[in-house]
Structures are given as structure tokens and as C-alpha cells.
Design an enzyme around this catalytic site. Structure first.
Site, PDB file in Angstrom:
ATOM      1  N   ILE A 168       0.823  -1.218   0.000  1.00 35.72           N
ATOM      2  CA  ILE A 168       0.000   0.000   0.000  1.00 35.72           C
ATOM      3  C   ILE A 168       0.857   1.267   0.000  1.00 35.72           C
ATOM      4  O   ILE A 168       0.320   2.370  -0.029  1.00 35.72           O
ATOM      5  CB  ILE A 168      -0.942   0.034   1.214  1.00 35.72           C
ATOM      6  CG1 ILE A 168      -0.143  -0.077   2.518  1.00 35.72           C
ATOM      7  CG2 ILE A 168      -1.984  -1.054   1.119  1.00 35.72           C
ATOM      8  CD1 ILE A 168      -0.996   0.070   3.762  1.00 35.72           C
TER       9      ILE A 168
ATOM     10  N   LYS B 279       9.059  -0.816   1.967  1.00 35.92           N
ATOM     11  CA  LYS B 279       7.686  -1.003   1.525  1.00 35.92           C
ATOM     12  C   LYS B 279       6.771  -1.186   2.729  1.00 35.92           C
ATOM     13  O   LYS B 279       7.167  -1.676   3.775  1.00 35.92           O
ATOM     14  CB  LYS B 279       7.576  -2.227   0.614  1.00 35.92           C
ATOM     15  CG  LYS B 279       8.225  -2.041  -0.753  1.00 35.92           C
ATOM     16  CD  LYS B 279       8.009  -3.268  -1.621  1.00 35.92           C
ATOM     17  CE  LYS B 279       8.613  -3.070  -3.010  1.00 35.92           C
ATOM     18  NZ  LYS B 279       8.423  -4.255  -3.877  1.00 35.92           N
TER      19      LYS B 279
ATOM     20  N   ASP C 165      11.399  14.626  10.710  1.00 38.23           N
ATOM     21  CA  ASP C 165      10.879  14.466   9.349  1.00 38.23           C
ATOM     22  C   ASP C 165       9.366  14.684   9.345  1.00 38.23           C
ATOM     23  O   ASP C 165       8.600  13.879   8.801  1.00 38.23           O
ATOM     24  CB  ASP C 165      11.224  13.088   8.798  1.00 38.23           C
ATOM     25  CG  ASP C 165      11.055  13.011   7.274  1.00 38.23           C
ATOM     26  OD1 ASP C 165      10.959  14.081   6.632  1.00 38.23           O
ATOM     27  OD2 ASP C 165      11.016  11.893   6.729  1.00 38.23           O
TER      28      ASP C 165
ATOM     29  N   SER D 144      12.518   4.311   3.150  1.00 37.74           N
ATOM     30  CA  SER D 144      12.924   3.341   4.155  1.00 37.74           C
ATOM     31  C   SER D 144      12.439   1.924   3.849  1.00 37.74           C
ATOM     32  O   SER D 144      12.930   0.975   4.443  1.00 37.74           O
ATOM     33  CB  SER D 144      12.407   3.761   5.534  1.00 37.74           C
ATOM     34  OG  SER D 144      11.005   3.886   5.503  1.00 37.74           O
TER      35      SER D 144
END
Length: 1000
Positions: free
Chosen positions: A696, A703, A823, A701
Site C-alpha cells: 500500500i 515497503k 521528518d 525506508s
């Protein structure tokens, strides 16, 4: 001849340079060291005889007719100057005052740059980028009276030389990066009248009792200084103290009774500590006391009987404590009381019958207590009451008729009391009222037609009462109405057609009444409607097909009525989270989208409905037998094909599963599962779901997979990129390991509703999996900037902003040690099914105490393009202020609907584009045109918060705790107050006090 012209030119220039006096030359030397992008100093002309007419330069008259005037003051504040501190200014022999405030002075401040400055009495270098230690030489300036170094990046301790100021009266070091504890030697500066050390990350330590020796002190501001221990009772001897602020610390113990001896005090701020014990009596003796705030502590016991006898008392905040007992009867004698907030305590008893007769009340919040009795009829006798919040108490009786004449009211929240009788007719039509919440009482009577006068009404919530009669057609005049919730009442009659005019309507909940007639047609204006609940009424007729054209409707409940006819096919256009038309008299075939297992419970109790399948719907008389036989033949062929396909799929799955097992480590017993919550699944269920069909998302970094477990629940699984690559180089492996460890170390110990939940992690050799709660709405970035961006209305965007801010506030202020995300971006804010926001992806997060401990701690550039704070260009120091900048960009995304970086901006990013567009065209040109204008004022306030968060100066950015409070202030429709700074009100801060009212 050419040689002669050169000679005359040289002579002319030499003469010109000597025409400016020595002070002017010093000033030009200072200018040469600064960048002046706005040409603010363009009139500093070397041909002038003196600099006395130059911008920012002020002179005293000449001492004799033959002498020059002397420069006594230089004020270059807010000139956008960039560069190091101009040391040449200190060579001006008569300089008394120097201000470089609100620029970009970005150097350290060495001792040598401050000499000699023999006459300098006022030095203001606030709101710059100065770094390094505080200069010890400042104390050697013999005439210095006022020193303001606030809002810089000074670090280290306060130097011991600061005990030696001979004449200093004002010292402000607010909002720097000072550490160590507050030094006791400051008590040696006996001339001090103002001391402000607020908002510094000092080492936890006590309030020095020796500060009580500063008998001339008028302003003591020590907010958010990591103070611990008890408040020294000696401070009660500061007879000249006017403003006393120890808020937002970790102070414990009681409020010293000696504070009632502060005979000159005007304001006492003790909120956000861990103070306990009773409130001492004696504050009534303080003849000048106007404001006291000890909210969000652990105070207990009753309010002193004489507390409200202080003659000038205006603001009293004791909310979020453990106070008990009744409210003193003397409350009714408080002749200047404007703002009283005592919510979330355990107060009982009734209010004085004449409360409000003497008090010019504006804000009253007594929510979440055990108060009873009637609401005093005199509560709005002065006619200025704006907010009346009495949620979750036991108030009874009727509402006073006087509230119907209280025209200043903007918010009324009386939820969950024991109030009864009819609502005063005038109260329905108050012109400034935007929130009327009467839920959970026993009110009766009807909604008055005078409601048409409530031009600003946005939320009308009267659920769970005994209101009766019809809905007046005059409600169609409420152009700003967003929510009308009147479930569980006794309303009768039809829906007035005028409701179809409510273009701002977002929620209409009339469940469980006795409404009748047909459902409204002509509802094209309901472009904002997301929830429609008309269940348990007596509506008849058909379902309007126009419902299928409402663009954001996702909750539709028409169950338990007497509706007839077919289900309109247009309803298939809706993206419904909740759909229920059960227990009606509907008939005919279901539209294909609804003839699935997902909607099985949506149509119960409608015998005439059938799925469009053979044998279920009544067929026409002609050709019925032929079609019946044909369908049976098709069914047999279909079943045979399905059986063959099922066998093939099973064989393929068996082969693929064996293959995947070998890829994931073959021996499942070697997988290590570390859980952080009680789990209802095993690691084997997770491994079985790591198919490419279940991907999805994919990022730097790794999947992310959606895994549907055996119990029907879903989780999200992140498989870290590169972790299974045996040939990966050491740097990649180290990056993966760092990301994994950061995520586990951060999320494994966090428990907060606005931080994504990490269920567990799984490891086997070099394969690393992180298992999170599944967020069905995906990321804010996808929803905001994707094809469905228009579906996010302003209330949803505002809710996302508040949720995400609370999550970041938890990381910054409530984690020990604090955590910097590093982040923050819209793609790392995930949304659940109700659009609740969670902060996610902590792969580069770090504890604050770990940042800067060696070069490796910042070896990876943290952040994403468009979100990185500007100071990253010249320093690798990243702290909470960097997160705040990034969150400010997210706010700008929510307000503008634009990406943080867009080719349309050219070389600018979103922050610069917003600022430039506002300057050139006005604020309306940056607001997302898809947002409804009825929320314009609220949107503008949130925009201001975003711009404050994205200030180019880190020190000017508010803390996340203050960001949360400012955002909550927006929802209460109250103006923000500027923060008190050095005893004055400053325009570049917001009030840090928690005065947003009860958040219920």
C-alpha cells in the site's frame, strides 16, 4: 593634462572623506560589515559633515558653537540587516543607547567587541541569531542600565561576572539556549528591577531563595526554566514586585502563604506546575492584584472564603486542579471580575444568587464540576458576557430569561446538566452566538422562529432533550449553520424546504424524533454535508436521488422510517463509511454496488428489496421460464469454472507460500517477535501477508503492506528496504539498522492517541519488520494533494492540525527525554477512519539529549524538501524548533492546498510563496479556493499560526505546547493575547497561559 585631472579627482575624494567627522566614519565602518538587502541605510552618505540625519542615528546638540553634535543613540531595529555584530559602534564615545533588535546578526559576541562603550546605558540585541556564550565583559560596562539579549541562540551558563553589574536595572535573556541552573549570584545585582530568564532549557534546579534579596525587583519572569522543588517562601518579601511568573515548570509543594504579602503585585502566574495543597487565604489583602493563574496543578481543598475580596481582581484561573467545596459567596462582590475559569475541579454547591450583578463578566467556565442549583438570573447583568460554559455539572431549573437579552454571547455550552423548561425565546436569536450547545438536559418547548436573527450561528446542538413541535422554516436563513444536531427529542412535522438553502451545512442529525413527510428534494446546496442521520422517524415517500450528488456525504442513516420505492442508483456515487436504510418499506432491485456482502446489514427489514440475481427478484410474466432455465445453465457453468479456478489458486498459493517461506528465513522458529502491546496475532500471520498485491506504500525506508489478520483486523507492516540484501554495503546496512532502532526505541515506549501505534517488531537475520496499526484513510499528503483533495473540508483540516500538533507536543514536552521527529511532513501524518490524525514514521527521530553528541548523530540529513528549516543551511543543529518549522509548513499546506515545493513557485518554497503573495496581493490569494468562506476568519487565524511556526528565526517559533493552545483558541473564537514579556505585551509571542476554556 590627463595627469592633472587625476590629481584633482584624487584631491576631491580626499577632501570628501575628510568632510565627515570621526563618528560618521565609525558608523560607515560598522555598515561595511553588514549586508543591507533592503537598502535601509541608503542615506548614510559619506559626503555629509555629520551622521546626525542618517537613518537610525540620533545626536545631542553640540556643546559649543564650534563643535559637532555627538551621536548618543543608534536604533537599527527591524532593518533586515545581516552579518556579525558591528563592533565599530562601541567606539562612539557618547553612545548611550544601541538597538539592533529584530535583525539577522549572526555572530558570537566576543568580549573585545563590546569595549569601550563607556557611556552605553541601553543595549538591545534581541531577536537575532547571536550564538556562543554570553560575553562576560558586559558586566564591565560602567553605565549599563538595560540589557536585552532575548530571542537569540546564546548557550552555556550565565557567567559569574554578571554578579558585578554596577547599575543594571533590567536583564532579559528570555528564549535562548542557556543551560546550568539559575545562579544565586544574580542577587548581588541589587539595582535590578526586571529579571527575565524565561524559556531557556536550563538544568533542572530550584528557584534561588537569594533572589528575595533583590528588594527593588518589580518583574520576575522565570517561566519554562526547568525549575523544580518548592517556591521559596522568602520571595514573599519582594514588596515592589508587580509581575511574578513561575509558570510552566515542575515546581511542587504548596503555594507559600508569604505570597499574600506581595503588596505591589498585579499578576501572579503559577500555571502548569505540580503545586499541591490548599490555596492560602490572604490574597484579598493584595490591593493591586488583577490576574492570578494557578491552573493545571494539583491544588486541593476549597477556595478561601475571602479570595474574591481583592478589590481589583479581574482574571482568576484555577482550572485543572483538585479543588473541592463550594464557591465562596463573596464571589458576587467581585466588582472587577471579567474572566473566571474553574473547570475540571470537584467544586460543589450552588452559585451565589446575585452573581454577575456586580461583575462585568466576559468569560465564565465552570465545566466539569459538581455544581448544582439554578443559573443566576444576574449572570449577564452587565451585558458583556461572551462565553458561558457549564458543561457536565448538575445545574437545574429553567434558564434565566435574562440570557435571551445577553446579546454579546458567542458561546453557550450547557451540555449534561439537569436544566429544564423552555429556552428563553430571545436566546435562539442572539446575533453574535455561533455555538449553542444544550445537549443532555430536559429542555422542552419548541425552537423559536426568532432563530432567523442568529446570523452567526454555526453549531446548534440540542440532542437528548424533550424539544417538541416543528422545525421552523426560519432556520433556512442561518447561512453559517454547519451543524444541526437534535437527535432524541420529540420534534414533529416535515422538514422545511428552506433547509435546502443551508450551503454550509455539514452535519444534520435528527435521529429518533417523530418527524414525518417526505425527504427533501432541491438539496443541491448541501455541498458540505458529510453526515445525514434521519433514522427512527416517520418519513415516507421515496429516497431522493439528489442525495447521490452530494460530494462529501459519507454517513447516511435513513433506517427505521416508512420509506418506499427503490434505492436510487445515484447513491452508488457516494463514498460511504456508514449506510443504513434498514426497516423501511423499500422494494425493487439493489443497485449493483450495494448487492455485496459489505452492505449486507444496510438493507435489513425491507422485504420488498432483492439483489439483482436469478430467482431473487420477481420476473415479468413473459419469458420467465426461459430465463429461469438459462440462468440455471449459467449457474452450473459458473460453479464448474469456479471449482477449477479454486483448485488452481490453491495449488499456486501452496507453491508460492513455500517459496516465500524460504525467502523469509524458511525456519519460522528463528523469527524473533518483540511486542509493545497485548497482541491477538502471531508473527506467522504477518509473514503470510507480505505479498506484492498487499503493498500500500513505498518510501525511502522500505515497503508498507496491509495485512488482514485472521480475526478480521488489519495492520500495516513496514519491511525495511535493503534489510534483506546480503550484498548491501555497510553504510546501507547501518542506515537500515539505525532506522529500525530509532523507530523501535521511539514508538515502542510511546502511548499517545495522536502517535501511530507500533504493535510489535519482527526480526530474522537481516530481515526487519515493523507492525503498526492500520490507518484506512492513508496519509494527509495523499488526501490533500491527490485527486480527493477537495473532499477535505476546513473542519476536517482543522481537526488534523490539532491532532498532529498534540502528537508533536507530546514528543517535545511529555517524553523524557524529549523526542525530535526530524521528518515532519504531510505524508508522515496518517488518518484513521474518522480523520483522526497520527504522527508516523520515526525512522530518523532522536531524543534531544542525543542530538549533537558527536559527528555521527547528524550524519544523515534529516527532513524532506520544502520542510527543512532554514537554519539547516548554516548549522547542523536540529532541535524541537526544526520540527515546529516543518509543522508550520504542514499548516500552510492545509490552508493553501498547495505542495511544499511546486514548479509554479519558481525558486521559492511554499513558505516564501505565501509570504510574498500576502505582501503583494493579500491573504485571500493564498487560501485554498476549495475551502468555504464561512470559515474564513478561522482559516486566517490558523494561517497566522503557520507563519509564526515558519519564522526564519528559530527562537521566534512558539513551542509545540503553545501551538496546540493557539490552535485550540481558534476553535473557541477568542482573540489570542500577546505574550507577556518583561512586564510588557509583545507582538511576536502568543500568551503561554492555558486560557482556552474547557476542551470538552
Amino acid at each position: 593634462m590627463r595627469l592633472l585631472r587625476v590629481f584633482f579627482l584624487f584631491f576631491h575624494l580626499l577632501h570628501t572623506s575628510f568632510s565627515l567627522n570621526q563618528e560618521g566614519l565609525y558608523l560607515l565602518e560598522a555598515k561595511r560589515g553588514l549586508d543591507d538587502p533592503d537598502n535601509a541605510l541608503s542615506n548614510w552618505n559619506p559626503r555629509d559633515a555629520t551622521p546626525c540625519n542618517w537613518t537610525g542615528v540620533f545626536c545631542s546638540p553640540p556643546a559649543t558653537p564650534s563643535s559637532d553634535p555627538t551621536v548618543t543613540s543608534v536604533n537599527l531595529s527591524m532593518k533586515n540587516l545581516v552579518g556579525p555584530f558591528p563592533a565599530a559602534l562601541c567606539r562612539l564615545p557618547s553612545l548611550v543607547s544601541l538597538s539592533l533588535s529584530s535583525n539577522y546578526i549572526n555572530s558570537s559576541l566576543p568580549d573585545s567587541s563590546l569595549r569601550p562603550c563607556p557611556s552605553l546605558s541601553h543595549l538591545n540585541l534581541s531577536i537575532n541569531n547571536l550564538v556562543g556564550p554570553l560575553p562576560a565583559a558586559l558586566a564591565s560596562l560602567p553605565s549599563l542600565l538595560s540589557l536585552d539579549l532575548s530571542a537569540n541562540n546564546f548557550s552555556g551558563p550565565i557567567p559569574p561576572s554578571f554578579a558585578d553589574f554596577p547599575r543594571l536595572e533590567r536583564l532579559s535573556l528570555v528564549n535562548n539556549l542557556l543551560n546550568s541552573t539559575i545562579p544565586s549570584f544574580l542577587s548581588n545585582v541589587s539595582t535590578l528591577r526586571e529579571l527575565n530568564l524565561s524559556y531557556n532549557p536550563l538544568t533542572p534546579g530550584p528557584v534561588p531563595a537569594k533572589l528575595a534579596e533583590l528588594r527593588s525587583l518589580e518583574q520576575l519572569w522565570l517561566a519554562d526554566c526547568n525549575l523544580i522543588g518548592e517556591i521559596p517562601p522568602q520571595l514573599g518579601h519582594l514588596a515592589n514586585l508587580i509581575n511574578f511568573d513561575l509558570s510552566s515548570n515542575s515546581l511542587s509543594g504548596p503555594i507559600p502563604p508569604s505570597l499574600t504579602h506581595l503588596s505591589s503585585v498585579v499578576q501572579i502566574e503559577l500555571y502548569h506546575n505540580s503545586l499541591s495543597g490548599p490555596i492560602p487565604s490572604g490574597f484579598s489583602k493584595l490591593a493591586n492584584l488583577r490576574h492570578i493563574d494557578a491552573s493545571t496543578n494539583q491544588l486541593e481543598g476549597p477556595l478561601p472564603e475571602d479570595f474574591f475580596d481583592a478589590p481589583l481582581l479581574e482574571t482568576v484561573h484555577f482550572y485543572d486542579n483538585q479543588l473541592t467545596g463550594s464557591i465562596p459567596g463573596h464571589l458576587s462582590r467581585a466588582s472587577n471580575l471579567v474572566d473566571l475559569k474553574l473547570f475540571r475541579n470537584q467544586l460543589n454547591g450552588s452559585l451565589p444568587a446575585d452573581f454577575g450583578k456586580s461583575s462585568p463578566l466576559i468569560y465564565l467556565d465552570l465545566s466539569d464540576n459538581l455544581l448544582s442549583g439554578e443559573i443566576p438570573a444576574s449572570i449577564c447583568d452587565h451585558g458583556v458576557l461572551q462565553e458561558l460554559l457549564l458543561i457536565d455539572n448538575m445545574f437545574g431549573g429553567n434558564l434565566p430569561e435574562s440570557l435571551g437579552r445577553c446579546r454579546a454571547l458567542t458561546r453557550v455550552r450547557l451540555t449534561n446538566n439537569r436544566l429544564s423548561g423552555e429556552v428563553p425565546a430571545g436566546m435562539w436569536g442572539l446575533p453574535h452566538l455561533w455555538l449553542l450547545e444544550l445537549k443532555g438536559n430536559s429542555f422542552s418547548g419548541g425552537i423559536s422562529p426568532v432563530i432567523s436573527n442568529a446570523a452567526n450561528l454555526s453549531n446548534l446542538v440540542i440532542t437528548d432533550n424533550q424539544f417538541s413541535g416543528g422545525i421552523p422554516s426560519e432556520m433556512g436563513a442561518l447561512s453559517k449553520l454547519y451543524e444541526f444536531s437534535a437527535a432524541n427529542n420529540r420534534l414533529t412535522g416535515p422538514l422545511p424546504s428552506s433547509l435546502g438553502n443551508l450551503a454550509q451545512l455539514g452535519r444534520l442529525n435528527l435521529r429518533n424524533n417523530s418527524l414525518s413527510g417526505e425527504l427533501l428534494r432541491g438539496i443541491e446546496s448541501w455541498k458540505k454535508l458529510s453526515e445525514l442521520n434521519l433514522a427512527y422517524n416517520e418519513f415516507s415517500g421515496g429516497i431522493p436521488q439528489e442525495l447521490g450528488d452530494l460530494p462529501v456525504l459519507n454517513y447516511l442513516d435513513l433506517s427505521n422510517n416508512v420509506l418506499t420505492g427503490e434505492i436510487p442508483g445515484q447513491l452508488q456515487n457516494l463514498k460511504l463509511n456508514q449506510f443504513n436504510v434498514s426497516n423501511n418499506q423499500l422494494s425493487g432491485s439493489l443497485p449493483p454496488l450495494f448487492a455485496t456482502q459489505v452492505y449486507r446489514s444496510s438493507f435489513l427489514g425491507n422485504p420488498g428489496l432483492c439483489a439483482d440475481q436469478p430467482g431473487l427478484c420477481p420476473a415479468s410474466q413473459g419469458g420467465r421460464r426461459t430465463r429461469h432455465e438459462f440462468f440455471w445453465l449459467l449457474r452450473a457453468i459458473f460453479m464448474l469454472a469456479a471449482l477449477v479456478l479454486l483448485v488452481g489458486v490453491a495449488w499456486f498459493y501452496w507453491r508460492y507460500r513455500n517459496y516465500r517461506r524460504s525467502k523469509l528465513g524458511t525456519d519460522r522458529s528463528k523469527w524473533t517477535l518483540t511486542s509493545f502491546h497485548k497482541l491477538g496475532f502471531s508473527e506467522y500471520e504477518i509473514l503470510d501477508c507480505l505479498d506484492e498485491d498487499n503493498v500500500i506504500g513505498s518510501g525511502a525506508s522500505g515497503k508498507v503492506y496491509k495485512a488482514v489478520l485472521g480475526n478480521g483486523e488489519a495492520v500495516a507492516v513496514k519491511k525495511l528496504r535493503g534489510a534483506s540484501n546480503r550484498d548491501a554495503d555497510d553504510d546501507v546496512d547501518r542506515t537500515v539498522d539505525d532506522h529500525f532502532e530509532a523507530e523501535v526505541a521511539t514508538l515502542g515506549k510511546i502511548r499517545h492517541k495522536n502517535i501511530v501505534k507500533l504493535w510489535c517488531c519482527c526480526t530474522h537475520k537481516d530481515c526487519k519488520l515493523l507492525v503498526y496499526e492500520y490507518m484506512p484513510k492513508g496519509s494527509l499528503g495523499d488526501l490533500l494533494h491527490g485527486s480527493k483533495g477537495g473532499l477535505l473540508d476546513w473542519p476536517t483540516r482543522y481537526k488534523v492540525a490539532v491532532d498532529a500538533a498534540e502528537g508533536l507536543s507530546y514528543l517535545h514536552h511529555d517524553c523524557v527525554p524529549p523526542i525530535v521527529h526530524r521528518d515532519v511532513k504531510s505524508n508522515n501524518i496518517l488518518l484513521d477512519g474518522e480523520f483522526g490524525a497520527r504522527v508516523a514514521d520515526f525512522g530518523v527521530a532522536k531524543a534531544v539529549e542525543a542530538i549533537g553528541k558527536g559527528p555521527k548523530s547528524m550524519s544523515i540529513i534529516a527532513g524532506s524538501c520544502g520542510y527543512i528549516a532554514p537554519e539547516y543551511a548554516y548549522t547542523l543543529r536540529v532541535n524541537e524548533k526544526s520540527d515546529i518549522y516543518s509543522f508550520g509548513v504542514v499548516i500552510l499546506e492545509l490552508v493553501t492546498g498547495r505542495l511544499p515545493v511546486d514548479p509554479e513557485f519558481g525558486e521559492k518554497d511554499l513558505v516564501k510563496w505565501v509570504c510574498g503573495t500576502i505582501d503583494q496581493k493579500g491573504v485571500e490569494h493564498v487560501i485554498d479556493p476549495k475551502l468555504d468562506v464561512c470559515f474564513m476568519e478561522e482559516i486566517k487565524k490558523v494561517l497566522k499560526i503557520g507563519l509564526l511556526c515558519t519564522s526564519s528565526l528559530p527562537i521566534n517559533r512558539p513551542s509545540m505546547r503553545r501551538v496546540v493552545k493557539m490552535l485550540l483558541e481558534v476553535s473557541t473564537n477568542k482573540p489570542n493575547k500577546p505574550e507577556k514579556r518583561d512586564g510588557k505585551l509583545s507582538p511576536y509571542y502568543y500568551e503561554n497561559a492555558s486560557d482556552q476554556g474547557s476542551i470538552v
